[in-house]
Motif scaffolding. Sequence first.
Motif, PDB file in Angstrom:
ATOM      1  N   LEU A   1      39.348  28.846  27.133  1.00 44.07           N
ATOM      2  CA  LEU A   1      40.775  29.032  26.887  1.00 44.07           C
ATOM      3  C   LEU A   1      40.935  30.231  26.231  1.00 44.07           C
ATOM      4  O   LEU A   1      41.706  31.074  26.008  1.00 44.07           O
ATOM      5  N   ASP A   2      39.687  30.474  25.396  1.00 47.42           N
ATOM      6  CA  ASP A   2      39.736  31.676  24.171  1.00 47.42           C
ATOM      7  C   ASP A   2      39.237  32.773  24.843  1.00 47.42           C
ATOM      8  O   ASP A   2      39.217  33.953  24.334  1.00 47.42           O
ATOM      9  N   LEU A   3      38.819  32.859  26.050  1.00 43.39           N
ATOM     10  CA  LEU A   3      38.461  34.085  26.834  1.00 43.39           C
ATOM     11  C   LEU A   3      39.498  35.151  26.916  1.00 43.39           C
ATOM     12  O   LEU A   3      40.636  34.717  27.184  1.00 43.39           O
ATOM     13  N   ASN A   4      39.397  36.511  26.957  1.00 36.52           N
ATOM     14  CA  ASN A   4      40.298  37.384  27.258  1.00 36.52           C
ATOM     15  C   ASN A   4      39.727  38.410  28.226  1.00 36.52           C
ATOM     16  O   ASN A   4      39.057  39.564  28.083  1.00 36.52           O
ATOM     17  N   ASP A   5      39.714  37.992  29.291  1.00 40.72           N
ATOM     18  CA  ASP A   5      39.043  38.516  30.628  1.00 40.72           C
ATOM     19  C   ASP A   5      40.119  38.844  31.888  1.00 40.72           C
ATOM     20  O   ASP A   5      39.709  39.069  33.032  1.00 40.72           O
ATOM     21  N   GLY A   6      41.375  38.415  31.474  1.00 39.33           N
ATOM     22  CA  GLY A   6      42.442  38.843  32.714  1.00 39.33           C
ATOM     23  C   GLY A   6      42.699  37.839  33.567  1.00 39.33           C
ATOM     24  O   GLY A   6      43.312  37.881  34.700  1.00 39.33           O
ATOM     25  N   ILE A   7      42.074  36.640  33.152  1.00 40.06           N
ATOM     26  CA  ILE A   7      42.168  35.229  34.038  1.00 40.06           C
ATOM     27  C   ILE A   7      43.023  34.558  33.101  1.00 40.06           C
ATOM     28  O   ILE A   7      42.899  34.026  31.908  1.00 40.06           O
ATOM     29  N   ASN A   8      44.174  33.784  33.780  1.00 36.99           N
ATOM     30  CA  ASN A   8      45.114  32.949  32.936  1.00 36.99           C
ATOM     31  C   ASN A   8      44.412  31.528  33.058  1.00 36.99           C
ATOM     32  O   ASN A   8      44.702  30.989  34.297  1.00 36.99           O
ATOM     33  N   ARG A   9      44.112  30.922  32.041  1.00 34.66           N
ATOM     34  CA  ARG A   9      43.670  29.439  31.849  1.00 34.66           C
ATOM     35  C   ARG A   9      44.698  28.599  31.128  1.00 34.66           C
ATOM     36  O   ARG A   9      44.874  29.091  29.967  1.00 34.66           O
ATOM     37  N   ILE A  10      44.960  27.453  31.830  1.00 36.21           N
ATOM     38  CA  ILE A  10      45.917  26.487  31.397  1.00 36.21           C
ATOM     39  C   ILE A  10      45.368  25.429  31.280  1.00 36.21           C
ATOM     40  O   ILE A  10      44.749  24.804  32.277  1.00 36.21           O
ATOM     41  N   TRP A  11      45.271  24.567  30.009  1.00 34.04           N
ATOM     42  CA  TRP A  11      44.589  23.310  29.757  1.00 34.04           C
ATOM     43  C   TRP A  11      45.560  22.263  30.079  1.00 34.04           C
ATOM     44  O   TRP A  11      46.770  21.964  29.550  1.00 34.04           O
ATOM     45  N   ILE A  12      44.967  21.282  30.984  1.00 35.60           N
ATOM     46  CA  ILE A  12      45.593  19.968  31.101  1.00 35.60           C
ATOM     47  C   ILE A  12      44.724  18.923  30.622  1.00 35.60           C
ATOM     48  O   ILE A  12      43.639  18.746  30.928  1.00 35.60           O
ATOM     49  N   GLN A  13      45.365  18.337  29.395  1.00 38.86           N
ATOM     50  CA  GLN A  13      44.397  17.360  28.772  1.00 38.86           C
ATOM     51  C   GLN A  13      44.600  15.884  29.584  1.00 38.86           C
ATOM     52  O   GLN A  13      45.716  15.415  29.632  1.00 38.86           O
ATOM     53  N   ALA A  14      43.520  15.458  29.964  1.00 37.73           N
ATOM     54  CA  ALA A  14      43.430  14.181  30.916  1.00 37.73           C
ATOM     55  C   ALA A  14      42.162  13.504  30.799  1.00 37.73           C
ATOM     56  O   ALA A  14      41.158  14.160  30.922  1.00 37.73           O
ATOM     57  N   ASP A  15      42.295  12.061  30.403  1.00 36.04           N
ATOM     58  CA  ASP A  15      41.020  11.282  30.327  1.00 36.04           C
ATOM     59  C   ASP A  15      40.952  10.629  31.754  1.00 36.04           C
ATOM     60  O   ASP A  15      41.754   9.884  32.192  1.00 36.04           O
ATOM     61  N   LEU A  16      40.005  11.023  32.590  1.00 40.75           N
ATOM     62  CA  LEU A  16      39.848  10.677  33.930  1.00 40.75           C
ATOM     63  C   LEU A  16      39.416   9.018  33.876  1.00 40.75           C
ATOM     64  O   LEU A  16      39.415   8.508  35.004  1.00 40.75           O
ATOM     65  N   SER A  17      39.175   8.330  32.901  1.00 48.38           N
ATOM     66  CA  SER A  17      38.903   7.008  32.985  1.00 48.38           C
ATOM     67  C   SER A  17      40.174   6.280  32.843  1.00 48.38           C
ATOM     68  O   SER A  17      40.278   4.985  32.933  1.00 48.38           O
ATOM     69  N   GLU A  18      41.366   6.863  32.598  1.00 52.84           N
ATOM     70  CA  GLU A  18      42.445   6.135  32.467  1.00 52.84           C
ATOM     71  C   GLU A  18      43.510   6.274  33.908  1.00 52.84           C
ATOM     72  O   GLU A  18      43.290   7.349  34.538  1.00 52.84           O
ATOM     73  N   LEU A  19      44.154   5.186  34.116  1.00 51.82           N
ATOM     74  CA  LEU A  19      44.885   5.134  35.404  1.00 51.82           C
ATOM     75  C   LEU A  19      45.885   6.449  35.569  1.00 51.82           C
ATOM     76  O   LEU A  19      46.327   6.583  36.634  1.00 51.82           O
ATOM     77  N   ASN A  20      46.450   6.740  34.321  1.00 49.53           N
ATOM     78  CA  ASN A  20      47.414   7.614  34.599  1.00 49.53           C
ATOM     79  C   ASN A  20      47.049   9.095  34.361  1.00 49.53           C
ATOM     80  O   ASN A  20      47.912   9.861  34.379  1.00 49.53           O
ATOM     81  N   ALA A  21      45.865   9.218  34.644  1.00 48.87           N
ATOM     82  CA  ALA A  21      45.224  10.819  34.637  1.00 48.87           C
ATOM     83  C   ALA A  21      45.861  11.673  35.678  1.00 48.87           C
ATOM     84  O   ALA A  21      46.278  12.827  35.653  1.00 48.87           O
ATOM     85  N   ALA A  22      46.143  10.962  36.975  1.00 46.20           N
ATOM     86  CA  ALA A  22      46.573  11.883  37.887  1.00 46.20           C
ATOM     87  C   ALA A  22      48.002  12.267  37.960  1.00 46.20           C
ATOM     88  O   ALA A  22      48.347  13.393  38.015  1.00 46.20           O
ATOM     89  N   ALA A  23      48.781  11.395  37.223  1.00 45.68           N
ATOM     90  CA  ALA A  23      50.344  11.572  37.065  1.00 45.68           C
ATOM     91  C   ALA A  23      50.309  12.761  36.016  1.00 45.68           C
ATOM     92  O   ALA A  23      51.054  13.647  35.885  1.00 45.68           O
ATOM     93  N   ARG A  24      49.360  12.774  34.791  1.00 45.59           N
ATOM     94  CA  ARG A  24      49.377  13.746  33.885  1.00 45.59           C
ATOM     95  C   ARG A  24      49.326  15.031  34.586  1.00 45.59           C
ATOM     96  O   ARG A  24      49.764  16.077  33.893  1.00 45.59           O
ATOM     97  N   VAL A  25      48.488  15.282  35.314  1.00 49.39           N
ATOM     98  CA  VAL A  25      47.804  16.414  36.133  1.00 49.39           C
ATOM     99  C   VAL A  25      49.104  17.020  36.936  1.00 49.39           C
ATOM    100  O   VAL A  25      49.480  18.145  36.676  1.00 49.39           O
ATOM    101  N   THR A  26      49.690  16.222  37.683  1.00 48.28           N
ATOM    102  CA  THR A  26      50.673  16.563  38.451  1.00 48.28           C
ATOM    103  C   THR A  26      52.191  16.827  37.653  1.00 48.28           C
ATOM    104  O   THR A  26      52.811  17.679  38.257  1.00 48.28           O
ATOM    105  N   ASP A  27      52.258  16.254  36.709  1.00 49.65           N
ATOM    106  CA  ASP A  27      53.446  16.633  35.858  1.00 49.65           C
ATOM    107  C   ASP A  27      53.349  18.028  35.400  1.00 49.65           C
ATOM    108  O   ASP A  27      54.142  18.689  35.237  1.00 49.65           O
ATOM    109  N   LYS A  28      52.264  18.511  34.845  1.00 52.26           N
ATOM    110  CA  LYS A  28      51.777  19.724  34.091  1.00 52.26           C
ATOM    111  C   LYS A  28      52.093  20.581  35.491  1.00 52.26           C
ATOM    112  O   LYS A  28      52.328  21.721  35.326  1.00 52.26           O
ATOM    113  N   LEU A  29      51.524  20.269  36.881  1.00 51.22           N
ATOM    114  CA  LEU A  29      51.314  21.421  37.640  1.00 51.22           C
ATOM    115  C   LEU A  29      52.849  21.671  38.282  1.00 51.22           C
ATOM    116  O   LEU A  29      53.269  22.775  38.593  1.00 51.22           O
ATOM    117  N   ALA A  30      53.770  20.702  38.173  1.00 51.23           N
ATOM    118  CA  ALA A  30      55.282  20.792  38.423  1.00 51.23           C
ATOM    119  C   ALA A  30      55.274  21.276  39.925  1.00 51.23           C
ATOM    120  O   ALA A  30      54.813  20.731  41.068  1.00 51.23           O
TER     121      ALA A  30
END
Length: 239
Positions: A39-68
């Motif tokens: 995330l700290d790279l400055n190379d002209g690529i936009n990187r956005i972090w989605i924090q999710a623990d894939l061992s948890e059942l709500n991980a997919a919902a966390r991802v789609t909520d962020k993606l909108a």
Amino acid sequence: MKTYLVFGASKGLGDAFVRGVPEQGDKVWVVSRSKPESLDLNDGINRIWIQADLSELNAAARVTDKLANETVDVLIYNVGIWEREGFEEHYTFDKDEPADISRLIHVNITSAIVCIQAVLPHIRQSAVGKIILIGSTAGLNNSNSTQVSFVASKFAIRGITEALREHTRKDGIAVTCINPGELAAEIPYEEGSERALAAYNGTRIPLQDMVALVKCVVSLSKAACVKEINIPALTDLNT
């Protein structure tokens, strides 16, 4: 310009994908439990972090909520855990705990199915949608591995790929499974392939090779579909 969604992207191979696959002007949604240094790279690529623990059942919902309403052109699913001490000489399947087996199957199989299902609407919005799943040569026939749960999960990734490809054929989404052998994953991508080759005397695959493969698959037109790529280390004669 493309938009990527990379699962398992905080270190090792996933981190290499985040750093090496996108080009200037692209956007990368980075899914991981811990905050990635990329995330700290400055190379002209936009990187956005989605924090999710894939061992948890709500991980997919966390991802789609962020993606909108975001369109995703390329999904790279690079997630996999293995048995405790599974790659040690003294490892034995006899001592695997049921709770550990259940967690491995959930993270490696259930989470893959649920997360891909959740983000399919975002990939369908793309004109050149692609899904790339990272398996393992352990999921191929006669791999000689004794890690029962891990091997089962990597066979499952290949099965998921096969069925998902048929499901998304009508949408023009190409689905590919890449099965690498032993990787030099402990050598950071930014240190280069020569460092990785030297560290393991050429017996493990540099992360740069995997990045090159994925970039090739991503660059193909929507008329093409690479079904599966097996890439063992040259010195591994069992695969």
